[in-house]
Design a protein around this motif. Structure first.
Motif, short mmCIF file in Angstrom:
data_model
loop_
_atom_site.label_atom_id
_atom_site.label_comp_id
_atom_site.label_asym_id
_atom_site.label_seq_id
_atom_site.Cartn_x
_atom_site.Cartn_y
_atom_site.Cartn_z
N MET A 17 0.85 -1.20 0.00
CA MET A 17 0.00 0.00 0.00
C MET A 17 0.88 1.24 0.00
O MET A 17 1.84 1.34 0.75
CB MET A 17 -0.93 0.00 1.21
CG MET A 17 -0.27 -0.21 2.55
SD MET A 17 -1.50 -0.27 3.87
CE MET A 17 -0.44 -0.54 5.28
N GLY A 18 0.56 2.15 -0.88
CA GLY A 18 1.28 3.41 -0.93
C GLY A 18 2.32 3.47 -2.04
O GLY A 18 2.91 2.47 -2.43
N ASP A 19 2.54 4.69 -2.55
CA ASP A 19 3.58 4.90 -3.55
C ASP A 19 4.75 5.66 -2.91
O ASP A 19 4.81 5.84 -1.70
CB ASP A 19 3.02 5.66 -4.77
CG ASP A 19 2.46 7.03 -4.42
OD1 ASP A 19 2.78 7.57 -3.32
OD2 ASP A 19 1.72 7.60 -5.24
N GLU A 20 5.69 6.12 -3.75
CA GLU A 20 6.88 6.78 -3.23
C GLU A 20 6.57 8.12 -2.55
O GLU A 20 7.38 8.64 -1.79
CB GLU A 20 7.90 6.99 -4.34
CG GLU A 20 7.47 7.93 -5.45
CD GLU A 20 6.67 7.24 -6.54
OE1 GLU A 20 6.50 7.83 -7.63
OE2 GLU A 20 6.21 6.10 -6.31
N ASN A 21 5.39 8.66 -2.82
CA ASN A 21 4.98 9.92 -2.20
C ASN A 21 4.05 9.72 -1.01
O ASN A 21 3.45 10.67 -0.52
CB ASN A 21 4.30 10.82 -3.24
CG ASN A 21 5.23 11.19 -4.38
OD1 ASN A 21 6.39 11.54 -4.15
ND2 ASN A 21 4.75 11.08 -5.60
N GLU A 22 3.89 8.46 -0.59
CA GLU A 22 3.03 8.07 0.52
C GLU A 22 1.56 8.33 0.24
O GLU A 22 0.74 8.46 1.17
CB GLU A 22 3.46 8.76 1.83
CG GLU A 22 4.85 8.37 2.29
CD GLU A 22 5.12 8.75 3.74
OE1 GLU A 22 4.36 9.56 4.31
OE2 GLU A 22 6.09 8.23 4.31
N GLU A 23 1.20 8.39 -1.03
CA GLU A 23 -0.21 8.45 -1.41
C GLU A 23 -0.78 7.03 -1.41
O GLU A 23 -0.04 6.04 -1.43
CB GLU A 23 -0.37 9.07 -2.80
CG GLU A 23 0.17 10.48 -2.94
CD GLU A 23 -0.67 11.51 -2.21
OE1 GLU A 23 -1.80 11.18 -1.80
OE2 GLU A 23 -0.19 12.65 -2.06
N GLY A 24 -2.11 6.94 -1.40
CA GLY A 24 -2.73 5.64 -1.42
C GLY A 24 -2.50 4.93 -2.75
O GLY A 24 -2.69 5.51 -3.82
N LYS A 25 -2.07 3.68 -2.69
CA LYS A 25 -1.88 2.85 -3.88
C LYS A 25 -1.82 1.40 -3.44
O LYS A 25 -0.92 1.00 -2.70
CB LYS A 25 -0.60 3.23 -4.63
CG LYS A 25 -0.34 2.37 -5.87
CD LYS A 25 0.99 2.73 -6.52
CE LYS A 25 1.28 1.83 -7.72
NZ LYS A 25 2.61 2.15 -8.32
N GLY A 26 -2.78 0.61 -3.87
CA GLY A 26 -2.81 -0.80 -3.52
C GLY A 26 -2.28 -1.66 -4.65
O GLY A 26 -2.45 -1.32 -5.82
N GLY A 27 -1.63 -2.75 -4.29
CA GLY A 27 -1.11 -3.65 -5.31
C GLY A 27 -0.45 -4.86 -4.67
O GLY A 27 -0.54 -5.06 -3.45
#
Length: 345
Positions: A17-27
């Motif tokens: 969870m999260g991308d390099e900018n600490e935004e929400g991103k699931g995978g």
């Protein structure tokens, strides 16, 4: 990375969870099961949020949950972040074969922060349960007769009205759930209220409370919190002691022995949240203890002879989180219907 399962192929699938900018991103990240070399991502397109998941190849499905954006939960819990849409309230239904998102089930205002998800262990079953932390609810998810995956609320823990706390109402905060290997009982922890509950789920749509025990938490007598209105208890619970030590924090991660008779409990959730709600854990470390389980008619009791104090570790104090049982356990084993063989984490 959050949740790990082994696949029947021998590969390892890890939710993120999260991308390099600490935004929400699931995978999901797929690893080679021998070398642990990263083979790539599993999903076709990233999800809005990620956290836990369970897969069932027999039904060609993977279902994942949503915590929130790392920039929100890494700074501690802030109700405004919920209002700003930085926390999740969906189940993500994925096609196991194509790795595509086929449906997002909106759990609505009663399904905020769906964390731990569990299918029934019977690989032919098309249902399971998910605990929603902030809403303090449990939803049953299931495949409807039309083939669509749906969800319905089956358990709701009422909040307590309080003073001397961060808000004037305190949710139970369901942080972990599991299902016994025989699919008869559902267990979950209310990290803030401080209790663990056992439900008979033989009637899948109507869980019946058959066991409950308070193990610390934020509403014990003698603390800074005063309960002014409680729809469940007539008085605040007493502090709990094991082997002369007071239990710190609240019950959090749980794991059930394979015979269903011992429930292992740890008390740390996430360092920033620990600091916010149970600052004593950072100073003194978390603990692990055992509940003895009546798995015939239901019932829970604290074992007075077992306590692991992580505050006494050589490099402590420590914040222990997950509990795993050697030889397989109730929250990582996934059974394959066509062979009877199970995958183990």
């Amino acid at each position: 990375p959050v949740c790990t399962h082994c696949l029947g192929s021998g590969e390892v699938l890890i939710s993120c969870m999260g991308d390099e900018n600490e935004e929400g991103k699931g995978g999901f990240v797929l690893l080679d099961g021998q070398s642990f070399i990263v083979k790539g991502t599993w999903e076709r397109k990233p999800l809005e949020f990620g956290y836990d998941y369970w897969y069932q190849p027999y039904h060609n499905v993977l279902i994942s949950t949503e915590w929130g954006a790392p920039k929100a939960f890494r700074s501690g819990f802030n109700p405004q972040h919920v209002a700003d849409g930085l926390y999740g309230h969906h189940l993500n239904v994925m096609d196991w074969t194509t790795h595509e998102l086929i449906k997002r089930i909106d759990l609505g205002p009663d399904g905020k922060l769906p964390l731990e998800i569990r299918f029934l262990h019977d690989p032919t079953a098309t249902e399971g349960y998910v605990g929603c932390a902030l809403s303090s609810t449990v939803f049953r998810f299931f495949r409807a007769p039309n083939g669509q995956w749906e969800a319905e609320k089956v358990i709701s823990i009422p909040p307590k009205k309080v003073t001397g706390w961060a808000m004037d109402t305190m949710p139970g905060l369901i942080t972990d759930i599991l299902i016994s290997l025989d699919d008869r009982y559902l267990y979950f922890s209310n990290w803030l209220h401080g209790d663990i509950r056992q439900y008979d789920i033989t009637d899948r749509r109507n869980p019946k409370l058959v066991g409950q025990v308070f193990l610390g938490g934020s509403v014990c007598k003698g603390g800074s919190v005063k309960v002014t209105s409680d729809p469940e208890l007539k008085s605040q619970p007493d502090p709990v002691y094991v082997k002369g030590q007071r239990l710190r924090g609240g019950p959090q991660m749980i794991q059930l022995s394979l015979d269903g008779k011992r429930l292992y409990v740890t008390t740390s959730l996430f360092a920033k949240w620990d600091d916010q709600f149970y600052p004593e854990l950072a100073k003194e470390g978390c603990q692990m203890y055992i509940l003895d389980v009546n798995n015939v008619t239901g019932g829970l009791s604290l074992n007075p002879n077992f306590l692991v104090d992580f505050g006494k570790e050589p490099q402590g104090p420590m914040l222990a989180h997950e509990v795993r049982y050697p030889g397989g356990d109730c929250s990582s084993d996934i059974w394959l219907a066509h062979t009877g063989v199970k995958n183990k984490m």
